[in-house]
Design a protein around this motif. Structure first.
Motif, mmCIF file in Angstrom:
data_model
loop_
_atom_site.group_PDB
_atom_site.id
_atom_site.type_symbol
_atom_site.label_atom_id
_atom_site.label_comp_id
_atom_site.label_asym_id
_atom_site.label_seq_id
_atom_site.Cartn_x
_atom_site.Cartn_y
_atom_site.Cartn_z
ATOM 1 N N THR A 162 0.795 -1.330 -0.084
ATOM 2 C CA THR A 162 0.135 -0.068 -0.192
ATOM 3 C C THR A 162 0.820 1.284 0.056
ATOM 4 O O THR A 162 1.732 1.306 0.694
ATOM 5 C CB THR A 162 -0.910 0.062 1.207
ATOM 6 N N GLY A 163 0.523 2.127 -0.954
ATOM 7 C CA GLY A 163 1.217 3.265 -0.983
ATOM 8 C C GLY A 163 0.255 4.594 -0.894
ATOM 9 O O GLY A 163 -0.698 4.571 -1.657
ATOM 10 N N THR A 164 0.937 5.744 -0.205
ATOM 11 C CA THR A 164 -0.073 6.933 -0.207
ATOM 12 C C THR A 164 0.634 8.163 -0.540
ATOM 13 O O THR A 164 1.978 8.134 -0.472
ATOM 14 C CB THR A 164 -0.658 7.259 1.193
ATOM 15 N N ALA A 165 0.043 9.303 -1.323
ATOM 16 C CA ALA A 165 0.647 10.250 -1.729
ATOM 17 C C ALA A 165 -0.488 11.258 -1.694
ATOM 18 O O ALA A 165 -1.470 11.353 -2.132
ATOM 19 C CB ALA A 165 0.959 10.159 -3.093
ATOM 20 N N LEU A 166 -0.036 12.713 -0.966
ATOM 21 C CA LEU A 166 -0.724 13.739 -0.811
ATOM 22 C C LEU A 166 -0.309 14.651 -1.973
ATOM 23 O O LEU A 166 -1.223 15.472 -2.612
ATOM 24 C CB LEU A 166 -0.755 14.335 0.552
ATOM 25 N N ILE A 167 0.961 14.751 -2.376
ATOM 26 C CA ILE A 167 1.561 15.616 -3.315
ATOM 27 C C ILE A 167 1.472 15.170 -4.742
ATOM 28 O O ILE A 167 2.021 14.099 -5.088
ATOM 29 C CB ILE A 167 2.857 16.130 -3.153
#
Length: 242
Positions: A162-167
């Motif tokens: 699982t990976g998350t990115a806000l930018i």
């Protein structure tokens, strides 16, 4: 016309705690995010003969599951889930230190925030929810280089990544991770979420499964354990606000 009084999260939680008094006290301490009381209750229970791993399964995890449930229902908020998770994690470590064997977990998940992004609230929520459902989480942290992600997948052999990115600009690291996984023959579901990505972007990744809401991640993990393929997951969740 009288309307029923809206019940508080505490009132609902009181109906969901385990029936056993010892298990209930531990679950309640987790729900309240009271780290000191969690340790105190665990110490008393272990000294009275309870198995430490039993207390993880019957006290700590049920307490966190109640927090997760009420968070999903918008009755609790991010500070609540972080406080409860800290209390649960302290309790898990306390129990593991006092047990001669390791708890049996459903499966392992590697979780991280993409390279170039230091915003990790989403990852923290995902980690807490997975642990509450009995999964082991290898948390790589934030701003994680692609090579470190690939090395961890090789080393840990997880059921999913699982990976998350806000930018928004940082999300292109997802594509590099996806391509490297394929090159290495590591064809596992790659859940991508956060404000920096959308469904269209993730659908362009061969291993990608879009996840808009962290609450859906444990459900996807359960489906993977039950044999769901990447294609099946993509088809099932493509139209859902997950």
């Amino acid at each position: 016309m009288k309307t029923g009084k809206k019940r508080s999260p505490e009132e609902i939680a009181a109906e969901l705690y385990p029936a056993d008094p010892t298990e209930r006290k531990i679950a309640e301490a987790v729900f309240n995010g009271d780290e000191d009381k969690v340790i105190k209750c665990l110490k008393e229970a272990i000294e009275s003969g309870f198995d430490p791993l039993y207390l993880i399964d019957k006290g700590l995890l049920p307490g966190m599951s109640i927090v997760s449930l009420l968070y999903d229902e918008n009755m609790l908020y991010l500070p609540d889930i972080i406080m409860a998770s800290n209390a649960m994690n302290d309790g898990i470590e306390y129990c593991k230190e006092r047990s001669s064997k390791m708890p049996e977990l459903k499966g392992k998940v590697v979780s991280y925030v993409v390279e170039g992004d230091i915003h990790d609230i989403g990852k923290k929520i995902v980690t807490v929810l997975l642990i509450a459902k009995g999964f082991e989480v290898v948390d790589l942290g934030k701003d994680v280089p692609v090579n470190e992600v690939i090395d961890s997948v090789k080393r840990e052999d997880p059921i999913m990544l699982t990976g998350t990115a806000l930018i928004t600009m940082a999300r292109y690291s997802f594509r590099e991770v996806n391509d490297r996984l394929i090159e290495e023959g590591l064809r596992i579901p790659f859940l991508c979420g956060g404000g920096g990505v959308n469904r269209d972007f993730v659908s362009g990744l061969e291993l990608g499964v879009y996840c808009e809401d962290g609450a859906c991640v444990p459900k996807i993990a359960e489906e993977i354990l039950n044999g769901a393929t990447i294609g099946e997951l993509r088809n099932k969740y493509v139209f859902l606000s997950v």
